[in-house]
Design an enzyme around this catalytic site. Structure first.
Site, mmCIF file in Angstrom:
data_model
loop_
_atom_site.group_PDB
_atom_site.id
_atom_site.type_symbol
_atom_site.label_atom_id
_atom_site.label_comp_id
_atom_site.label_asym_id
_atom_site.label_seq_id
_atom_site.Cartn_x
_atom_site.Cartn_y
_atom_site.Cartn_z
ATOM 1 N N GLU A 273 0.838 -1.204 0.000
ATOM 2 C CA GLU A 273 0.000 0.000 0.000
ATOM 3 C C GLU A 273 0.872 1.253 0.000
ATOM 4 O O GLU A 273 0.581 2.237 0.678
ATOM 5 C CB GLU A 273 -0.930 0.018 1.229
ATOM 6 C CG GLU A 273 -1.799 -1.219 1.336
ATOM 7 C CD GLU A 273 -2.749 -1.211 2.529
ATOM 8 O OE1 GLU A 273 -2.952 -0.137 3.143
ATOM 9 O OE2 GLU A 273 -3.280 -2.283 2.866
ATOM 10 N N ASP A 275 2.589 4.598 -0.158
ATOM 11 C CA ASP A 275 2.421 6.021 -0.466
ATOM 12 C C ASP A 275 3.394 6.792 0.414
ATOM 13 O O ASP A 275 3.742 6.355 1.515
ATOM 14 C CB ASP A 275 0.978 6.532 -0.341
ATOM 15 C CG ASP A 275 0.267 6.136 0.930
ATOM 16 O OD1 ASP A 275 0.945 5.842 1.938
ATOM 17 O OD2 ASP A 275 -0.973 6.122 0.938
HETATM 18 O O1 G3I Z 1 -18.409 5.554 -0.179
HETATM 19 C C1 G3I Z 1 -18.780 6.287 0.984
HETATM 20 C C2 G3I Z 1 -19.619 7.481 0.593
HETATM 21 O O2 G3I Z 1 -20.822 7.035 -0.015
HETATM 22 C C3 G3I Z 1 -19.911 8.306 1.837
HETATM 23 O O3 G3I Z 1 -20.582 9.458 1.483
HETATM 24 C C4 G3I Z 1 -18.605 8.712 2.516
HETATM 25 C C5 G3I Z 1 -18.853 9.481 3.810
HETATM 26 O O4 G3I Z 1 -17.915 9.208 4.792
HETATM 27 O O5 G3I Z 1 -17.881 7.542 2.829
HETATM 28 C C6 G3I Z 1 -17.537 6.770 1.696
HETATM 29 O O6 G3I Z 1 -16.825 5.624 2.119
HETATM 30 C C7 G3I Z 1 -15.498 5.838 2.519
HETATM 31 C C8 G3I Z 1 -14.610 4.907 1.707
HETATM 32 O O7 G3I Z 1 -13.267 5.012 2.143
HETATM 33 C C9 G3I Z 1 -14.636 5.252 0.215
HETATM 34 O O8 G3I Z 1 -14.101 6.501 -0.007
HETATM 35 C C10 G3I Z 1 -15.364 5.499 3.983
HETATM 36 O O9 G3I Z 1 -16.089 6.442 4.749
HETATM 37 C C11 G3I Z 1 -13.915 5.518 4.393
HETATM 38 O O10 G3I Z 1 -13.815 5.028 5.717
HETATM 39 C C12 G3I Z 1 -13.107 4.608 3.487
HETATM 40 O O11 G3I Z 1 -11.756 4.746 3.833
HETATM 41 C C13 G3I Z 1 -10.931 3.664 3.432
HETATM 42 C C14 G3I Z 1 -10.168 3.171 4.638
HETATM 43 O O12 G3I Z 1 -9.289 2.149 4.238
HETATM 44 C C15 G3I Z 1 -11.101 2.598 5.680
HETATM 45 O O13 G3I Z 1 -10.395 2.062 6.734
HETATM 46 C C16 G3I Z 1 -9.946 4.190 2.390
HETATM 47 O O14 G3I Z 1 -10.662 4.494 1.181
HETATM 48 C C17 G3I Z 1 -8.912 3.113 2.094
HETATM 49 O O15 G3I Z 1 -7.895 3.676 1.302
HETATM 50 C C18 G3I Z 1 -8.295 2.643 3.378
HETATM 51 O O16 G3I Z 1 -7.386 1.613 3.072
HETATM 52 C C19 G3I Z 1 -6.666 1.112 4.185
HETATM 53 C C20 G3I Z 1 -6.350 -0.333 3.890
HETATM 54 O O17 G3I Z 1 -7.547 -1.033 3.626
HETATM 55 C C21 G3I Z 1 -5.611 -0.977 5.041
HETATM 56 N N1 G3I Z 1 -4.424 -0.233 5.377
HETATM 57 C C22 G3I Z 1 -4.633 1.191 5.610
HETATM 58 C C23 G3I Z 1 -5.333 1.818 4.444
HETATM 59 C C24 G3I Z 1 -5.451 3.286 4.627
HETATM 60 O O18 G3I Z 1 -6.315 3.587 5.689
#
Ligand code: G3I
Length: 459
Positions: A273, A275
């Site tokens: 992952e 970055d």
């Molecule tokens: O899709 C919904 C949207 O409909 C809504 O309006 C919005 C409001 O909060 O949320 C959107 O979902 C978000 C999703 O990403 C898509 O953007 C979630 O809230 C948000 O929690 C989620 O975050 C993800 C995160 O993991 C969650 O833990 C990140 O995209 C993703 O890059 C991140 O990835 C993680 C790996 O899985 C594990 N290692 C760490 C890495 C970075 O945190």
């Protein structure tokens, strides 16, 4: 298995052509050549070194043509950023929804890419029903989840992140106190056994962040877990180092020691992952070092960056990726490509497929210069389009630049540059660029937009 020696070496067409010409000039006498393979995309350059180069994908962005074009052109390993996680795949207990994951898996397959599976068991992004569970009921539900999801994707996954982030941060090296951990200390190996049974051909990885610095307790805890599993025959094939680097968690000088130490336990190493927050030279140098370290460890399978453009990143404010928000290649991109090419990145001005001197439309010749130019299409409409060209100085500062607009570009109006024939040169205030610095000019073109990509740049 040492992946560095396994894969076939791919050579960019221009290298093959150059060697053929050299051989012909030598009158057919066999000659040794020191010509290096040089890829002009990340996936191609990585493949030549026996690595994959991947990115995390969000399915809904695949309709964004800039995003899709870069993803398809540059990467050969795909991770679903969120779509295969627990909340996405089992929103109600026992009711599985693979639609979002399948969208990404299908796109990967259709475009000849491999898939990393992320992730089967994790304390975070659990569906509501699971968050409220404990004990043997949760253990059973977790194992069923692992089995169902790994079975659904059986045969499609290069490597699964079976368990994600099971250790706590800080100096204790302890397991994270999660509902999964409270089902018993053996929950991790139970998940690995279930995954192996469901998909015997996928590599099974333990994946975590902050396990990059060899002297950190969390790194040692993950190391001890892998060592213990290997000694007891628990099925584990790989370690995933997320490698999210920022000022609180910087790239450590002992990163290579960490990679090599895990490899010495008999598992493959994957950077899952990556970055790196920052910009310019400093960011590029750190990216370069990560690539160097992976290349130096024969069991390092490949590198995945966590998103395509800076604006796609979960940490977009830290501009941690290889492409800027407009899809332009950053200095970090060029550093990674160059390192993968062992310092032999082809100059696009020498590439007949991109060199306008080879263009039958007779576009102008430019001396190879220490700069690069990348065209993006900002907007298009019936009969016209807006293009933007980012000019970036290479390893030395430059005091002027010229960009050859490839054949077929019919400029109607141009700004931040001077047009003469098909060549655009800098104006007074944007010709001086320090090493790695960028500027841009824009234009309105008549007709259909050309493909985005590199243009010849001379300084
Ligand atoms: O899709 C919904 C949207 O409909 C809504 O309006 C919005 C409001 O909060 O949320 C959107 O979902 C978000 C999703 O990403 C898509 O953007 C979630 O809230 C948000 O929690 C989620 O975050 C993800 C995160 O993991 C969650 O833990 C990140 O995209 C993703 O890059 C991140 O990835 C993680 C790996 O899985 C594990 N290692 C760490 C890495 C970075 O945190």
């Amino acid at each position: 298995m040492n992946h560095r020696s396994a894969p076939p070496r791919r050579r960019a067409a221009w290298v093959a052509g150059a060697v053929a010409v050299a051989t012909a000039l030598a009158g057919g006498v066999a000659m040794s050549t020191s010509a290096q393979a040089a890829g002009d995309t990340l996936q191609e350059a990585a493949a030549d070194r026996g690595l994959y180069f991947g990115t995390a994908i969000t399915g809904s962005k695949l309709t964004d043509s800039t995003y899709e074009t870069i993803a398809n052109r540059e990467f050969d390993m795909i991770t679903a950023e969120n779509a295969m996680k627990l909340d996405a795949t089992e929103p109600q207990q026992g009711q599985f929804d693979f639609s979002r994951g399948d969208r990404i898996a299908n796109w990967a397959t259709q475009n000849g890419k491999q898939l990393r599976g992320h992730t089967l068991a994790w304390h975070s992004q659990q569906p509501g029903w699971m968050q409220n569970m404990e004990g043997s009921q949760l253990r059973q539900a977790m194992l069923n989840h692992v089995t169902q999801v790994a079975t659904h994707y059986r045969g499609q996954i290069h490597s699964w992140d079976v368990v994600n982030e099971a250790f706590e941060d800080g100096g204790t090296g302890a397991r994270r106190n999660s509902n999964l951990q409270r089902t018993g200390n053996d929950w991790i190996e139970a998940a690995f056994y279930a995954a192996r049974e469901a998909d015997p051909n996928a590599k099974l990885c333990y994946n975590d962040y902050n396990i990059d610095n060899w002297s950190w307790a969390k790194t040692q805890a993950a190391y001890n877990l892998v060592a213990d599993f290997k000694s007891r025959g628990v099925p584990i094939d790989c370690i995933g180092l997320q490698s999210h680097f920022n000022p609180n968690s910087p790239y450590p000088d002992n990163y290579r020691t960490t990679l090599q130490s895990f490899a010495d336990l008999g598992v493959d190493v994957q950077i899952t992952e990556l970055d790196i927050e920052g910009s310019g030279q400093q960011q590029a140098d750190t990216y370069r070092r990560v690539v160097e370290d992976c290349l130096a460890v024969s069991r390092c399978d490949g590198i995945t960056v966590w998103g395509v453009r800076d604006t796609d990143s979960w940490r977009s404010q830290g501009t941690p990726l290889l492409f800027d928000g407009n899809g332009n290649k950053k200095e970090a991109y060029h550093a990674v490509l160059d390192e993968l090419n062992d310092g032999n990145t082809p100059d696009p001005t020498e590439d007949p497929t991109e060199d306008p001197t080879e263009d039958p439309t007779g576009d102008p010749t430019l001396p190879p210069g220490d700069c690069s130019a990348d065209l993006t299409i900002v907007n298009s409409w019936g009969g016209g389009y807006q293009g933007e060209v980012t000019v970036t100085a290479g390893s030395s500062a430059i005091s002027g630049w010229s960009v050859a607009l490839a054949g077929g570009i019919d400029v109607n109006q141009l700004w931040n540059g001077t047009l003469s024939g098909s060549t655009v040169t800098n104006v007074s205030w944007n010709g001086n660029l320090g090493s790695g610095q960028s500027t841009s000019f824009g234009f309105i073109g008549n007709g259909s937009p050309p493909s985005a990509g590199s243009l010849a740049c001379g300084s």
